[in-house]
Design a protein around this motif. Structure first.
Motif, PDB file in Angstrom:
ATOM      1  N   UNK A 226      10.047  19.887 -11.053  1.00  0.00           N
ATOM      2  CA  UNK A 226       9.392  19.851  -9.789  1.00  0.00           C
ATOM      3  C   UNK A 226       9.153  18.286  -9.248  1.00  0.00           C
ATOM      4  N   UNK A 227       8.568  18.121  -8.089  1.00  0.00           N
ATOM      5  CA  UNK A 227       8.431  16.705  -7.636  1.00  0.00           C
ATOM      6  C   UNK A 227       7.105  16.342  -7.889  1.00  0.00           C
ATOM      7  N   UNK A 228       6.805  15.208  -8.252  1.00  0.00           N
ATOM      8  CA  UNK A 228       5.337  14.922  -8.575  1.00  0.00           C
ATOM      9  C   UNK A 228       4.874  14.149  -7.403  1.00  0.00           C
ATOM     10  N   UNK A 229       3.522  14.546  -6.996  1.00  0.00           N
ATOM     11  CA  UNK A 229       2.922  13.886  -5.766  1.00  0.00           C
ATOM     12  C   UNK A 229       1.726  13.484  -6.206  1.00  0.00           C
ATOM     13  N   UNK A 230       0.843  12.917  -5.445  1.00  0.00           N
ATOM     14  CA  UNK A 230      -0.372  12.034  -5.723  1.00  0.00           C
ATOM     15  C   UNK A 230      -1.287  13.288  -5.686  1.00  0.00           C
ATOM     16  N   UNK A 231      -2.060  13.178  -6.645  1.00  0.00           N
ATOM     17  CA  UNK A 231      -3.211  14.198  -6.889  1.00  0.00           C
ATOM     18  C   UNK A 231      -4.388  13.973  -6.136  1.00  0.00           C
ATOM     19  N   UNK A 232      -4.647  14.995  -5.336  1.00  0.00           N
ATOM     20  CA  UNK A 232      -5.987  14.727  -4.459  1.00  0.00           C
ATOM     21  C   UNK A 232      -7.086  14.413  -5.365  1.00  0.00           C
ATOM     22  N   UNK A 233      -8.062  13.793  -4.858  1.00  0.00           N
ATOM     23  CA  UNK A 233      -9.356  13.526  -5.344  1.00  0.00           C
ATOM     24  C   UNK A 233     -10.375  14.637  -5.041  1.00  0.00           C
ATOM     25  N   UNK A 234     -11.438  14.857  -5.961  1.00  0.00           N
ATOM     26  CA  UNK A 234     -12.409  15.755  -5.767  1.00  0.00           C
ATOM     27  C   UNK A 234     -13.441  14.874  -5.313  1.00  0.00           C
ATOM     28  N   UNK A 235     -14.127  15.238  -4.217  1.00  0.00           N
ATOM     29  CA  UNK A 235     -15.625  14.253  -3.647  1.00  0.00           C
ATOM     30  C   UNK A 235     -16.490  14.277  -5.030  1.00  0.00           C
ATOM     31  N   UNK A 236     -17.232  13.187  -5.078  1.00  0.00           N
ATOM     32  CA  UNK A 236     -18.139  13.196  -6.179  1.00  0.00           C
ATOM     33  C   UNK A 236     -19.378  14.158  -5.949  1.00  0.00           C
ATOM     34  N   UNK A 237     -19.651  14.649  -4.931  1.00  0.00           N
ATOM     35  CA  UNK A 237     -20.886  15.448  -4.787  1.00  0.00           C
ATOM     36  C   UNK A 237     -20.444  16.721  -5.274  1.00  0.00           C
ATOM     37  N   UNK A 238     -19.047  17.205  -5.324  1.00  0.00           N
ATOM     38  CA  UNK A 238     -18.470  18.328  -5.711  1.00  0.00           C
ATOM     39  C   UNK A 238     -18.428  18.640  -7.345  1.00  0.00           C
TER      40      UNK A 238
END
Length: 77
Positions: free
Chosen positions: A48-60
């Motif tokens: 599969x294609x590799x895409x930028x992993x989203x970040x999780x907001x620090x407060x969560x």
């Protein structure tokens, strides 16, 4: 919810939850930018294609922490 794995599966480089250079495929295989470039943006595990992993907001992150389980597949090069 994404696991946000803590490392590159190929070179074991640390990829914290806020890493902007982490890439994933639809199965959450995780790689650093340098390794993903070597694989031409294609996951060596599933194709599969590799895409930028989203970040999780620090407060969560406290309520929904990133995974601590390191995945390393040294046969991938």
């Amino acid at each position: 919810m994404l696991q946000l794995r803590p490392n590159c599966e190929c070179c074991d480089r640390d990829l914290p939850a806020d890493a902007s250079d982490a890439l994933i495929c639809s199965f959450e295989c995780t790689f650093c930018h340098d390794c993903a470039q070597r694989f031409a943006g294609c996951c060596p595990n599933c194709g599969g294609n590799l895409v930028t992993r989203p970040t999780r907001p620090a407060h969560l992150l406290e309520r929904y922490p990133a995974s601590r389980d390191r995945v390393l597949k040294p046969h991938i090069h």
